[in-house]
Design a protein around this motif. Structure first.
Motif, PDB file in Angstrom:
ATOM      1  N   GLY A  64      39.862  40.581  49.789  1.00 13.20           N
ATOM      2  CA  GLY A  64      38.712  39.713  49.966  1.00 13.20           C
ATOM      3  C   GLY A  64      37.809  39.522  48.762  1.00 13.20           C
ATOM      4  N   ASP A  65      38.271  39.832  47.589  1.00 14.47           N
ATOM      5  CA  ASP A  65      37.494  39.678  46.369  1.00 14.47           C
ATOM      6  C   ASP A  65      38.048  38.491  45.583  1.00 14.47           C
ATOM      7  N   LYS A  66      37.176  37.702  44.932  1.00 11.95           N
ATOM      8  CA  LYS A  66      37.672  36.508  44.238  1.00 11.95           C
ATOM      9  C   LYS A  66      38.674  36.851  43.145  1.00 11.95           C
ATOM     10  N   TRP A  67      38.452  37.929  42.390  1.00 13.21           N
ATOM     11  CA  TRP A  67      39.399  38.265  41.324  1.00 13.21           C
ATOM     12  C   TRP A  67      40.736  38.707  41.909  1.00 13.21           C
ATOM     13  N   THR A  68      40.694  39.396  43.038  1.00  8.76           N
ATOM     14  CA  THR A  68      41.932  39.827  43.684  1.00  8.76           C
ATOM     15  C   THR A  68      42.742  38.613  44.121  1.00  8.76           C
ATOM     16  N   LEU A  69      42.083  37.636  44.704  1.00 16.62           N
ATOM     17  CA  LEU A  69      42.794  36.429  45.130  1.00 16.62           C
ATOM     18  C   LEU A  69      43.356  35.657  43.944  1.00 16.62           C
ATOM     19  N   MET A  70      42.635  35.631  42.835  1.00 13.15           N
ATOM     20  CA  MET A  70      43.135  34.936  41.651  1.00 13.15           C
ATOM     21  C   MET A  70      44.310  35.691  41.026  1.00 13.15           C
ATOM     22  N   ILE A  71      44.278  37.008  41.080  1.00 13.09           N
ATOM     23  CA  ILE A  71      45.425  37.806  40.624  1.00 13.09           C
ATOM     24  C   ILE A  71      46.641  37.479  41.477  1.00 13.09           C
ATOM     25  N   LEU A  72      46.449  37.406  42.784  1.00 10.90           N
ATOM     26  CA  LEU A  72      47.564  37.061  43.670  1.00 10.90           C
ATOM     27  C   LEU A  72      48.096  35.667  43.368  1.00 10.90           C
ATOM     28  N   SER A  75      44.892  34.333  31.635  1.00 12.03           N
ATOM     29  CA  SER A  75      44.787  33.306  32.670  1.00 12.03           C
ATOM     30  C   SER A  75      43.418  33.296  33.336  1.00 12.03           C
ATOM     31  N   LEU A  76      42.902  34.481  33.633  1.00  5.44           N
ATOM     32  CA  LEU A  76      41.675  34.591  34.430  1.00  5.44           C
ATOM     33  C   LEU A  76      40.397  34.653  33.614  1.00  5.44           C
ATOM     34  N   GLY A  77      40.488  35.157  32.369  1.00  2.00           N
ATOM     35  CA  GLY A  77      39.286  35.320  31.572  1.00  2.00           C
ATOM     36  C   GLY A  77      38.337  36.374  32.117  1.00  2.00           C
ATOM     37  N   VAL A  78      38.882  37.328  32.851  1.00  2.00           N
ATOM     38  CA  VAL A  78      38.088  38.380  33.467  1.00  2.00           C
ATOM     39  C   VAL A  78      38.006  39.587  32.522  1.00  2.00           C
ATOM     40  N   ALA A  79      36.929  40.341  32.633  1.00  3.10           N
ATOM     41  CA  ALA A  79      36.767  41.547  31.814  1.00  3.10           C
ATOM     42  C   ALA A  79      37.895  42.530  32.115  1.00  3.10           C
ATOM     43  N   ARG A  80      38.330  43.240  31.077  1.00  2.00           N
ATOM     44  CA  ARG A  80      39.455  44.177  31.209  1.00  2.00           C
ATOM     45  C   ARG A  80      39.209  45.225  32.290  1.00  2.00           C
ATOM     46  N   ASN A  81      37.992  45.761  32.362  1.00  2.00           N
ATOM     47  CA  ASN A  81      37.719  46.810  33.340  1.00  2.00           C
ATOM     48  C   ASN A  81      37.796  46.280  34.778  1.00  2.00           C
ATOM     49  N   ILE A  82      37.339  45.057  34.991  1.00  6.14           N
ATOM     50  CA  ILE A  82      37.422  44.472  36.325  1.00  6.14           C
ATOM     51  C   ILE A  82      38.871  44.202  36.693  1.00  6.14           C
ATOM     52  N   LEU A  83      39.622  43.627  35.753  1.00  8.80           N
ATOM     53  CA  LEU A  83      41.034  43.352  36.003  1.00  8.80           C
ATOM     54  C   LEU A  83      41.797  44.641  36.268  1.00  8.80           C
ATOM     55  N   ALA A  84      41.564  45.660  35.455  1.00 14.62           N
ATOM     56  CA  ALA A  84      42.261  46.934  35.647  1.00 14.62           C
ATOM     57  C   ALA A  84      41.941  47.520  37.022  1.00 14.62           C
ATOM     58  N   GLY A  85      40.688  47.432  37.433  1.00 16.13           N
ATOM     59  CA  GLY A  85      40.293  47.954  38.739  1.00 16.13           C
ATOM     60  C   GLY A  85      40.966  47.221  39.879  1.00 16.13           C
ATOM     61  N   ARG A  86      40.990  45.890  39.808  1.00 20.77           N
ATOM     62  CA  ARG A  86      41.615  45.100  40.884  1.00 20.77           C
ATOM     63  C   ARG A  86      43.125  45.322  40.928  1.00 20.77           C
ATOM     64  N   LEU A  87      43.762  45.388  39.778  1.00 26.41           N
ATOM     65  CA  LEU A  87      45.203  45.656  39.758  1.00 26.41           C
ATOM     66  C   LEU A  87      45.493  47.031  40.344  1.00 26.41           C
ATOM     67  N   HIS A  88      44.689  48.010  39.989  1.00 22.71           N
ATOM     68  CA  HIS A  88      44.859  49.370  40.516  1.00 22.71           C
ATOM     69  C   HIS A  88      44.713  49.362  42.043  1.00 22.71           C
ATOM     70  N   GLN A  89      43.722  48.647  42.555  1.00 24.51           N
ATOM     71  CA  GLN A  89      43.525  48.573  44.005  1.00 24.51           C
ATOM     72  C   GLN A  89      44.713  47.914  44.697  1.00 24.51           C
ATOM     73  N   LEU A  90      45.265  46.868  44.087  1.00 19.51           N
ATOM     74  CA  LEU A  90      46.416  46.189  44.683  1.00 19.51           C
ATOM     75  C   LEU A  90      47.658  47.065  44.662  1.00 19.51           C
ATOM     76  N   VAL A  91      47.813  47.859  43.619  1.00 14.69           N
ATOM     77  CA  VAL A  91      48.933  48.811  43.570  1.00 14.69           C
ATOM     78  C   VAL A  91      48.729  49.890  44.629  1.00 14.69           C
ATOM     79  N   ASP A  92      47.510  50.434  44.720  1.00 10.60           N
ATOM     80  CA  ASP A  92      47.219  51.459  45.731  1.00 10.60           C
ATOM     81  C   ASP A  92      47.435  50.946  47.148  1.00 10.60           C
ATOM     82  N   ALA A  93      47.160  49.664  47.374  1.00 10.07           N
ATOM     83  CA  ALA A  93      47.320  49.070  48.703  1.00 10.07           C
ATOM     84  C   ALA A  93      48.763  48.687  48.990  1.00 10.07           C
TER      85      ALA A  93
END
Length: 151
Positions: free
Chosen positions: A20-28, A44-62
């Motif tokens: 349910g996070d905008k960056w997560t949906l854009m990653i998908l 592609s996203l222009g998102v900060a590295r720390n935010i991207l790393a966090g969202r990717l980590h959450q998607l892997v954990d899920a």
């Protein structure tokens, strides 16, 4: 996950807790378009590295994405959709369709999906009854489990 949404008896609440996070949906979105490397997602996203790393980590954990050695044999890793992640395709398509219909001006160009086998445009998503009738919100109602507490 330990949020209130993750403990809810509502499937929507639990899904939003994961995606349910905008960056997560854009990653998908990008993952469905073939993006696999961290640097590709970031470009592609222009998102900060720390935010991207966090969202990717959450998607892997899920269990939505998996981290594996890159298929080209390089030292890089890649993020790939798992079968669980691939099941989110219809959600992403539904968001695309809604966005194309309601978030663009009439003359603005927009991305579409095509069938890779035929090259033709994909039909609109449509939920149907076994008889072929369109399922509409006014034709449905939720049935809550016993003891359900509103989130």
């Amino acid at each position: 996950m330990s949020t209130r949404l993750a403990r809810s008896t509502c499937p929507v609440s639990r899904a939003v807790d994961v995606v349910g996070d905008k960056w997560t949906l854009m990653i998908l979105r990008d993952a469905f378009e073939g993006v696999t490397r961290f640097t590709q997602f970031q470009r592609s996203l222009g998102v900060a590295r720390n935010i991207l790393a966090g969202r990717l980590h959450q998607l892997v954990d899920a269990g939505v994405l998996a981290l594996q050695p890159h298929s080209d044999g390089s030292a890089y890793n890649e993020y790939v959709l798992t079968p669980k992640g691939a099941e989110l395709f219809h959600l992403v398509v539904a968001l695309r369709e809604w966005g194309a219909d309601h978030a663009f001006g009439d003359e603005e160009p927009r991305t579409t999906f095509v069938d890779t086998h035929t090259g033709g445009s994909l039909p609109r998503l449509r939920y149907e009854t076994p008889d072929g009738d369109e399922v509409r919100p006014e034709h449905t109602r939720p049935v809550r489990p016993e003891g359900w507490i509103s989130p």
